[in-house]
Design an enzyme around this catalytic site. Structure first.
Site: not given
Length: 153
Positions: A8, A14
């Site tokens: 990410c 994330r």
């Protein structure tokens, strides 16, 4: 041994969330021949030579959903990662373009957005900006479950 790398923007929200969600799903299925990592950001997540830790809000969501995790320190994706992993999975279109730039292309078709595994081309919005870590968790869980189905084929 199959190897999966989650990627990410900053490798603090994330991608580590996806790493620990996926590891937990694999553990529950007793699948031991898959290695999962998320040591890869597409932007500079390094300050004074040290990678940033996982965002506290990510840890809170993992705790709330009873997903175990270990210490995590951000690092940058490298071109060598392309050869080390069977799947390189990112969270949004910008990550995908950056990942493809870093890897020098995707001749073996290893690079995917996570929601591809549930038949969507949608992005998982960056909760660093949206503040909605719960929504990111729901989307990451759905994508990881789809990836698990793919792995089990």
């Amino acid at each position: 041994m199959m190897k999966i790398l989650f990627v990410c923007h900053g490798n603090i929200c994330r991608s580590p969330m996806a790493e620990f969600v996926m590891k937990n799903l694999l553990l529950k299925e007793n699948i031991k021949d898959v290695e999962v990592d998320s040591k890869a950001a597409t932007s500079d997540a390094i300050h004074n030579g040290i990678g940033m830790p996982m965002d506290v809000r990510t840890r809170r969501v993992l705790d709330k959903n009873q997903i175990p995790y270990t210490a995590h320190q951000a690092s940058l994706m490298t071109k060598d990662d392309y050869n080390k992993y069977d799947y390189l999975i990112c969270m949004d279109e910008e990550n995908f373009m950056d990942m493809n730039r870093i890897s020098g292309g995707d001749p073996e078709r290893k690079e995917y957005k996570l929601l591809h595994f549930i038949g969507k081309n949608d992005d998982i919005d960056d909760p660093w900006y949206t503040g909605d870590f719960d929504e990111s968790y729901r989307e990451i869980m759905a994508g990881c479950k789809g990836l698990l189905k793919e792995i089990k084929k």
